[in-house]
Design a protein around this motif. Structure first.
Motif, PDB file in Angstrom:
ATOM      1  N   GLN A   1       0.835  -1.187   0.000  1.00  0.00           N
ATOM      2  CA  GLN A   1       0.000   0.000   0.000  1.00  0.00           C
ATOM      3  C   GLN A   1       0.880   1.251   0.000  1.00  0.00           C
ATOM      4  O   GLN A   1       1.180   1.840   1.037  1.00  0.00           O
ATOM      5  CB  GLN A   1      -0.948  -0.042   1.200  1.00  0.00           C
ATOM      6  CG  GLN A   1      -1.993  -1.144   1.052  1.00  0.00           C
ATOM      7  CD  GLN A   1      -2.859  -1.316   2.288  1.00  0.00           C
ATOM      8  OE1 GLN A   1      -2.777  -2.340   2.954  1.00  0.00           O
ATOM      9  NE2 GLN A   1      -3.691  -0.319   2.585  1.00  0.00           N
TER      10      GLN A   1
ATOM     11  N   GLY B   1       0.260   4.228  -0.846  1.00  0.00           N
ATOM     12  CA  GLY B   1      -0.338   5.454  -0.332  1.00  0.00           C
ATOM     13  C   GLY B   1      -0.076   5.638   1.147  1.00  0.00           C
ATOM     14  O   GLY B   1       0.103   6.772   1.621  1.00  0.00           O
TER      15      GLY B   1
ATOM     16  N   ASP C   1      -7.838  -2.768  11.104  1.00  0.00           N
ATOM     17  CA  ASP C   1      -7.874  -2.472   9.667  1.00  0.00           C
ATOM     18  C   ASP C   1      -7.986  -3.673   8.731  1.00  0.00           C
ATOM     19  O   ASP C   1      -8.326  -3.485   7.560  1.00  0.00           O
ATOM     20  CB  ASP C   1      -6.695  -1.579   9.257  1.00  0.00           C
ATOM     21  CG  ASP C   1      -5.341  -2.230   9.429  1.00  0.00           C
ATOM     22  OD1 ASP C   1      -5.273  -3.330  10.024  1.00  0.00           O
ATOM     23  OD2 ASP C   1      -4.337  -1.636   8.987  1.00  0.00           O
TER      24      ASP C   1
ATOM     25  N   SER D   1     -14.675   1.208   9.091  1.00  0.00           N
ATOM     26  CA  SER D   1     -14.436   2.406   8.281  1.00  0.00           C
ATOM     27  C   SER D   1     -13.204   3.146   8.778  1.00  0.00           C
ATOM     28  O   SER D   1     -12.679   2.878   9.875  1.00  0.00           O
ATOM     29  CB  SER D   1     -15.646   3.339   8.365  1.00  0.00           C
ATOM     30  OG  SER D   1     -15.786   3.843   9.692  1.00  0.00           O
ATOM     31  N   ALA D   2     -12.751   4.105   7.983  1.00  0.00           N
ATOM     32  CA  ALA D   2     -11.626   4.946   8.399  1.00  0.00           C
ATOM     33  C   ALA D   2     -11.951   5.661   9.709  1.00  0.00           C
ATOM     34  O   ALA D   2     -11.099   5.794  10.594  1.00  0.00           O
ATOM     35  CB  ALA D   2     -11.285   5.945   7.306  1.00  0.00           C
ATOM     36  N   GLN D   3     -13.188   6.114   9.854  1.00  0.00           N
ATOM     37  CA  GLN D   3     -13.596   6.804  11.081  1.00  0.00           C
ATOM     38  C   GLN D   3     -13.568   5.853  12.274  1.00  0.00           C
ATOM     39  O   GLN D   3     -13.165   6.229  13.380  1.00  0.00           O
ATOM     40  CB  GLN D   3     -14.993   7.396  10.913  1.00  0.00           C
ATOM     41  CG  GLN D   3     -15.092   8.548   9.924  1.00  0.00           C
ATOM     42  CD  GLN D   3     -15.007   8.082   8.467  1.00  0.00           C
ATOM     43  OE1 GLN D   3     -15.286   6.906   8.155  1.00  0.00           O
ATOM     44  NE2 GLN D   3     -14.604   8.992   7.583  1.00  0.00           N
TER      45      GLN D   3
ATOM     46  N   GLN E   1     -10.003   5.337  13.311  1.00  0.00           N
ATOM     47  CA  GLN E   1      -9.544   6.536  14.010  1.00  0.00           C
ATOM     48  C   GLN E   1     -10.030   6.534  15.461  1.00  0.00           C
ATOM     49  O   GLN E   1      -9.249   6.792  16.388  1.00  0.00           O
ATOM     50  CB  GLN E   1     -10.040   7.781  13.274  1.00  0.00           C
ATOM     51  CG  GLN E   1      -9.552   9.092  13.865  1.00  0.00           C
ATOM     52  CD  GLN E   1      -9.980  10.280  13.016  1.00  0.00           C
ATOM     53  OE1 GLN E   1     -10.041  10.176  11.791  1.00  0.00           O
ATOM     54  NE2 GLN E   1     -10.267  11.399  13.662  1.00  0.00           N
TER      55      GLN E   1
ATOM     56  N   HIS F   1      -8.887   0.350   5.176  1.00  0.00           N
ATOM     57  CA  HIS F   1      -9.123   1.793   5.213  1.00  0.00           C
ATOM     58  C   HIS F   1      -8.009   2.518   5.958  1.00  0.00           C
ATOM     59  O   HIS F   1      -8.211   3.620   6.469  1.00  0.00           O
ATOM     60  CB  HIS F   1     -10.479   2.083   5.864  1.00  0.00           C
ATOM     61  CG  HIS F   1     -11.627   1.400   5.178  1.00  0.00           C
ATOM     62  ND1 HIS F   1     -12.029   1.751   3.905  1.00  0.00           N
ATOM     63  CD2 HIS F   1     -12.433   0.372   5.563  1.00  0.00           C
ATOM     64  CE1 HIS F   1     -13.055   0.977   3.537  1.00  0.00           C
ATOM     65  NE2 HIS F   1     -13.305   0.133   4.525  1.00  0.00           N
ATOM     66  N   THR F   2      -6.834   1.909   5.979  1.00  0.00           N
ATOM     67  CA  THR F   2      -5.711   2.462   6.730  1.00  0.00           C
ATOM     68  C   THR F   2      -5.277   3.813   6.181  1.00  0.00           C
ATOM     69  O   THR F   2      -5.056   4.760   6.941  1.00  0.00           O
ATOM     70  CB  THR F   2      -4.530   1.481   6.699  1.00  0.00           C
ATOM     71  OG1 THR F   2      -4.992   0.187   7.082  1.00  0.00           O
ATOM     72  CG2 THR F   2      -3.435   1.917   7.633  1.00  0.00           C
ATOM     73  N   GLU F   3      -5.154   3.893   4.866  1.00  0.00           N
ATOM     74  CA  GLU F   3      -4.691   5.149   4.266  1.00  0.00           C
ATOM     75  C   GLU F   3      -5.643   6.298   4.593  1.00  0.00           C
ATOM     76  O   GLU F   3      -5.212   7.400   4.907  1.00  0.00           O
ATOM     77  CB  GLU F   3      -4.546   4.993   2.757  1.00  0.00           C
ATOM     78  CG  GLU F   3      -3.988   6.220   2.068  1.00  0.00           C
ATOM     79  CD  GLU F   3      -3.824   6.029   0.567  1.00  0.00           C
ATOM     80  OE1 GLU F   3      -3.616   7.047  -0.130  1.00  0.00           O
ATOM     81  OE2 GLU F   3      -3.908   4.879   0.089  1.00  0.00           O
ATOM     82  N   GLY F   4      -6.942   6.026   4.537  1.00  0.00           N
ATOM     83  CA  GLY F   4      -7.910   7.072   4.842  1.00  0.00           C
ATOM     84  C   GLY F   4      -7.936   7.457   6.306  1.00  0.00           C
ATOM     85  O   GLY F   4      -8.285   8.595   6.655  1.00  0.00           O
ATOM     86  N   ALA F   5      -7.580   6.510   7.183  1.00  0.00           N
ATOM     87  CA  ALA F   5      -7.636   6.772   8.620  1.00  0.00           C
ATOM     88  C   ALA F   5      -6.400   7.482   9.150  1.00  0.00           C
ATOM     89  O   ALA F   5      -6.472   8.210  10.152  1.00  0.00           O
ATOM     90  CB  ALA F   5      -7.819   5.449   9.373  1.00  0.00           C
TER      91      ALA F   5
END
Length: 343
Positions: free
Chosen positions: A97, A99, A228, A234-236, A239, A262-266
């Protein structure tokens, strides 16, 4: 004496000139995320890799037994370690990943990557890029991500040792390259051997703990599992999970091998939240150097015994007549594909 000084100066000038003319190992674009590189290719029988043949670097056993879950820090010290697993099973090619790594580099965030030996050999360039990045630390996540709680004898020894040898092979390959860092400077030195290990599935046994210590490695777990590998998280949700459980000396578990859904988004929210709480990000080794490790006598995810249900494994015949291993999968909510609990 004058002759010796002259030879030393000539050697220095030659080395400098070579560095000036050597090409960069990787351009900035080479380091960046590549579309599709994050995907996991499952059921690829041709992906089976023979254990590497390379001389094992010298090491000394350690006396310490048990596994590190977090680090007790002096009052007022607020460090936390973000860790990312990069593992791969026998007949798959796991992802990378980019990102996630791009975000860490752009924001100068220190992190520790636990790499499977097979993953290193199927992702040689990415392994080398991570091992020479001064922001990052790399560590052992076993050869093919087997459950060390149920292995014994030579199989247990080899699952740990082969990852060490794979790292040394990739390290040696990098040393033969006449190239520089992307900025034209010298490559940051990479350690000759790995000193930390993470157990697959967060599962171990007394025999596994003894073998890890015998091979000179310190086992590292976590006190915060981000969740994750579960697609429905979800990313939220990731978090909230990390920020609500963070404490000084915490070790946080993520994935960056295509199973950190959703690691990148979190990560942006997690890092911002931790910094707002006064935390500094450190590698695991930096965390250990700043305090005293909190050890347990067994391995678990969030409570003792919770990883004991991980397999006895299912065997699958391979084309060459040998046997590989499959692992249980957990269906991802709202998705036809399945999400691995791989660690």
């Amino acid at each position: 004496m004058l002759m010796r000084v002259t030879l030393v100066l000539l050697g220095m000038l030659t080395t400098t000139a070579a560095a000036d003319t050597a090409p960069a190992c990787w351009r900035p674009d080479d380091l960046a995320q590549k579309t599709g590189e994050e995907h996991v290719q499952k059921g690829v029988r041709q992906a089976r890799i023979a254990p590497p043949r390379h001389a094992l670097a010298e090491f000394s056993p350690i006396a310490q037994r048990g596994v590190v879950r977090r680090v007790s820090l002096p009052a007022g010290k607020k460090l936390i370690a973000l860790t990312f697993d990069l593992c791969e099973q026998p007949f798959e090619i796991a992802g990378y990943q980019g990102g996630v790594v791009d975000f860490l580099r752009k924001n100068e965030i220190k992190a520790t990557f636990f790499m499977g030996g097979k993953w290193m050999l199927s992702h040689r360039e990415r392994t080398q890029q991570l091992m020479i990045d001064p922001l990052f630390e790399v560590a052992n996540h076993t050869w093919e991500h087997r459950n060390l709680r149920v292995l014994s004898g030579q199989a247990l020894t080899d699952e740990i040792k082969n990852a060490q040898v794979a790292y040394q092979q990739v390290h040696a390959e990098l040393q033969t390259r006449q190239c520089t860092a992307p900025d034209g400077g010298a490559l940051a030195p990479a350690p000759k051997r790995l000193g930390l290990l993470r157990f697959p599935y967060g599962a171990c046994s007394p025999a596994a703990l003894n073998e890890v210590a015998q091979q000179g490695l310190l086992p590292i777990q976590w006190d915060i599992s981000s969740g994750d590998p579960t697609f429905a998280q979800s990313a939220q949700a990731l978090q909230r999970q990390v920020l609500s459980h963070a404490q000084p000396g915490s070790i946080v578990l993520f994935h960056a091998n295509g199973r950190g859904w959703h690691t990148e988004g979190a990560l942006p929210g997690i890092v911002a939240g931790l910094k707002a709480q006064g935390y500094e990000l450190a590698t695991v080794s930096e965390l250990l150097a700043a305090g005293e490790p909190v050890m347990t006598e067994t391995c678990y995810d969030s409570r003792p015994g919770d990883t004991d249900h991980w397999p006895l494994r299912h065997t699958l015949p391979l084309a060459d007549g040998s046997f590989g291993f499959s692992w249980p999968w957990r269906a991802a909510a709202g998705r036809a594909a399945t999400a691995s609990r791989t660690r």
